[in-house]
Write a protein that holds these residues in place. Structure first.
Motif, PDB file in Angstrom:
ATOM      1  N   LEU A 355     -13.211  55.206 -30.856  1.00 23.99           N
ATOM      2  CA  LEU A 355     -12.947  54.752 -31.886  1.00 23.99           C
ATOM      3  C   LEU A 355     -11.257  55.403 -32.393  1.00 23.99           C
ATOM      4  N   HIS A 356     -10.590  54.629 -33.364  1.00 25.56           N
ATOM      5  CA  HIS A 356     -10.597  55.065 -33.957  1.00 25.56           C
ATOM      6  C   HIS A 356     -10.052  53.580 -35.344  1.00 25.56           C
ATOM      7  N   GLY A 357      -9.220  54.396 -36.233  1.00 27.10           N
ATOM      8  CA  GLY A 357      -9.702  53.578 -38.160  1.00 27.10           C
ATOM      9  C   GLY A 357      -8.537  52.706 -37.784  1.00 27.10           C
ATOM     10  N   SER A 358      -7.475  52.100 -37.406  1.00 30.20           N
ATOM     11  CA  SER A 358      -6.876  50.683 -37.032  1.00 30.20           C
ATOM     12  C   SER A 358      -8.199  49.768 -36.220  1.00 30.20           C
ATOM     13  N   GLN A 359      -8.858  49.766 -35.682  1.00 30.03           N
ATOM     14  CA  GLN A 359      -9.993  48.952 -34.940  1.00 30.03           C
ATOM     15  C   GLN A 359     -10.577  48.317 -36.027  1.00 30.03           C
ATOM     16  N   CYS A 360     -10.223  47.198 -35.977  1.00 37.28           N
ATOM     17  CA  CYS A 360     -10.327  46.413 -36.553  1.00 37.28           C
ATOM     18  C   CYS A 360     -12.495  46.150 -36.949  1.00 37.28           C
ATOM     19  N   ALA A 361     -12.773  45.482 -38.204  1.00 32.37           N
ATOM     20  CA  ALA A 361     -14.460  46.051 -38.369  1.00 32.37           C
ATOM     21  C   ALA A 361     -15.394  44.453 -38.378  1.00 32.37           C
ATOM     22  N   TRP A 362     -16.197  44.379 -38.068  1.00 35.02           N
ATOM     23  CA  TRP A 362     -16.871  43.198 -37.953  1.00 35.02           C
ATOM     24  C   TRP A 362     -17.710  43.153 -39.769  1.00 35.02           C
ATOM     25  N   SER A 363     -18.392  42.025 -40.200  1.00 34.21           N
ATOM     26  CA  SER A 363     -18.997  42.737 -40.972  1.00 34.21           C
ATOM     27  C   SER A 363     -20.687  41.802 -41.066  1.00 34.21           C
ATOM     28  N   TRP A 364     -21.491  41.224 -41.917  1.00 36.53           N
ATOM     29  CA  TRP A 364     -22.580  40.671 -41.907  1.00 36.53           C
ATOM     30  C   TRP A 364     -22.374  39.903 -42.542  1.00 36.53           C
ATOM     31  N   GLY A 365     -23.127  38.636 -43.002  1.00 37.37           N
ATOM     32  CA  GLY A 365     -23.026  37.501 -43.548  1.00 37.37           C
ATOM     33  C   GLY A 365     -23.356  36.090 -42.212  1.00 37.37           C
ATOM     34  N   VAL A 366     -22.982  36.178 -41.599  1.00 41.19           N
ATOM     35  CA  VAL A 366     -23.059  35.076 -40.027  1.00 41.19           C
ATOM     36  C   VAL A 366     -22.768  35.858 -39.287  1.00 41.19           C
TER      37      VAL A 366
END
Length: 481
Positions: A355-366
């Motif tokens: 893990l590192h802070g600049s990695q992209c995050a997914w999200s809930w929703g779809v």
């Protein structure tokens, strides 16, 4: 000039009055006066804009004191008047905070129309046997576990939102008979939810409505796991309300606490999404939708996405293509925007997890989810571990929310899907017109929900377009006009 005005005002006979100024001279005087006033207003407006711009760039008063003092010296012509600009600065910032507070408070309320709808549907459930009829009807029950169907889950207590999500998905489907909706609700909202879908069937699609109290827990380990999550969420909610969880001070702290006190922050249903494998033991795959969405394209395309052994498919788990080979930008947010990478607990485990802070995050929703792959992992236990860890840290790892522990638990098990499947943040800002047109699912994440008056009018009309304006319940409660 004063003498002229005074003499002109005297109306006494035999007094020699000064000659009136020529009309051109009077017009010239007025023109100069208006120009001077206008210049003063524009200068003051420019000063306000400069202060506001400076406040956004320099949120710390002491950090930008030199800039503000220099500006005050230019504006007022003296060092001693710098305090005037600082007062103006504080007023601008205070006004901005008040605006945010008012908008936030407006987003927290439940409209009277929605209260009315829930009460009317509950009354109908008591008085009308049709409102109590099974959902789905017995002849459609086999489709609830049919692997050839497209299974869509909504975990929600919002009747109106669920109605729009289901209606829009059915309308957008090339073959709605393949759609099976599983609506999971809590005990309080179960009756109006059941009543709505009993009286408003989504034929030819099938809708199942189930309250948390209605699940038949055959597996003792499953119910124990669900109860562990419920207990941890309740303990976290209680502790969070009594902790100093924000390092900011003054108004900033209060707004931070208000932002974190959104109903969704403490909604048990949001956290129980982590138990989808236990809720639906006979299903192997499922699309998970948030309730604040409008579906614009056929969900069959998302259902057929290949996950390549991953548990979940989601938008936001990768970067856009960089124009100059720089790797592009994250479609949504980064891990560093959700997790506190300055805390030792996060930094100590980050290397081992990659893990590192600049990695992209997914999200809930779809999200498209492989329930079988999920059952072969310890994702749910990992989620519960991090929920507890955050509470024990005094919520230093992240502000209380259901997404950050999911980002940790599902890390390395999420497959990126095409961004056009999910257009988020429509409760924060108006999207690009082209994106709005081509996106498959519109997500009203953010405070301006489409059922609220604070919603963007164009987007609200789009959402309301999936409600029947002639429906008696909706018209009777002024949901539609």
């Amino acid at each position: 000039m004063k003498l002229y005005i005074t003499a002109a005002a005297v109306d006494v006979d035999d007094v020699t009055k000064p000659k009136a100024a020529p009309p051109v001279a009077r017009r010239g005087y007025r023109s100069v006066l208006v120009t001077g006033l206008l210049a003063g207003v524009l200068l003051f407006r420019a000063a306000l804009l400069a202060v506001e711009a400076g406040a956004s760039l320099c949120p710390s008063t002491t950090g930008c004191l030199g800039w503000r003092t220099g500006f005050a010296h230019w504006l007022y012509g003296g060092d001693g008047d710098a305090t005037e600009l600082l007062k103006m600065d504080r007023k601008v910032k205070s006004s901005r905070i008040k605006t945010l507070f008012n908008r936030h408070l407006a987003s927290l309320g439940i409209p009277k129309s929605m209260h009315c709808l829930a009460l009317r549907l509950a009354e109908e459930f008591s008085a009308n046997s049709e409102a109590r009829s099974p959902v789905p009807l017995p002849e459609h029950a086999p489709r609830l576990t049919d692997a050839s169907c497209i299974h869509v889950c909504l975990v929600t207590d919002n009747v109106l939102a669920a109605a729009v999500a289901v209606a829009s998905a059915v309308r957008s489907s090339a073959d709605p008979s393949r759609l099976v909706f599983h609506v999971v609700s809590d005990k309080k909202s179960y009756v109006p939810m059941h009543s709505w879908f009993a009286l408003h069937p989504a034929s030819p699609a099938v809708v199942e409505v189930k309250g948390l109290h209605q699940f038949d827990w055959r597996d003792g380990d499953a119910i124990a796991s669900v109860m562990r999550t419920i207990d941890e969420v309740q303990r976290s909610s209680l502790d969070y309300h009594h902790c100093e969880c924000d390092g900011s001070v003054g108004t900033g702290r209060e707004y931070g606490r208000l932002e974190a006190s959104k109903p969704s922050t403490f909604s048990l249903l949001n956290y129980l999404r982590i138990h989808l494998p236990e809720f639906f033991p006979e299903l192997g795959r499922m699309i998970l939708l948030d309730d604040d969405v409008v579906v614009r394209k056929d969900l069959a395309g998302l259902w057929e996405q290949e996950l390549h052994g991953n548990i979940m498919g989601a938008v936001g788990a990768h970067r856009t293509s960089g124009a100059d080979g720089d790797g592009g930008i994250c479609i949504e947010r980064t891990l560093g925007e959700h997790l506190n990478f300055s805390d030792a607990a996060v930094t100590s485990m980050a290397p081992s997890l990659g893990l590192h802070g600049s990695q992209c995050a997914w999200s809930w929703g779809v999200n498209i989810i492989d329930l079988e792959a999920w059952r072969r992992t310890n994702v749910t236990k990992t989620y519960q571990f991090w929920l507890q860890k955050n509470r024990e840290s005094g919520f230093r790892l992240w502000k209380m929310s259901s997404l950050p522990p999911a980002l940790l638990a599902f890390h390395g098990r999420v497959r990126a899907v095409e961004p056009l499947w999910h257009l988020p943040d429509l409760g924060w800002h108006m999207p690009d017109a082209e994106l709005l047109q081509v996106s498959a699912v519109l997500h009203f994440s953010g405070p301006r929900k489409p059922w609220l008056e604070v919603a963007f009018p164009e987007l609200r009309d789009l959402w309301l377009g999936h409600l029947n304006v002639s429906d008696g319940f909706l018209r009777g409660c002024s949901v539609v006009e």
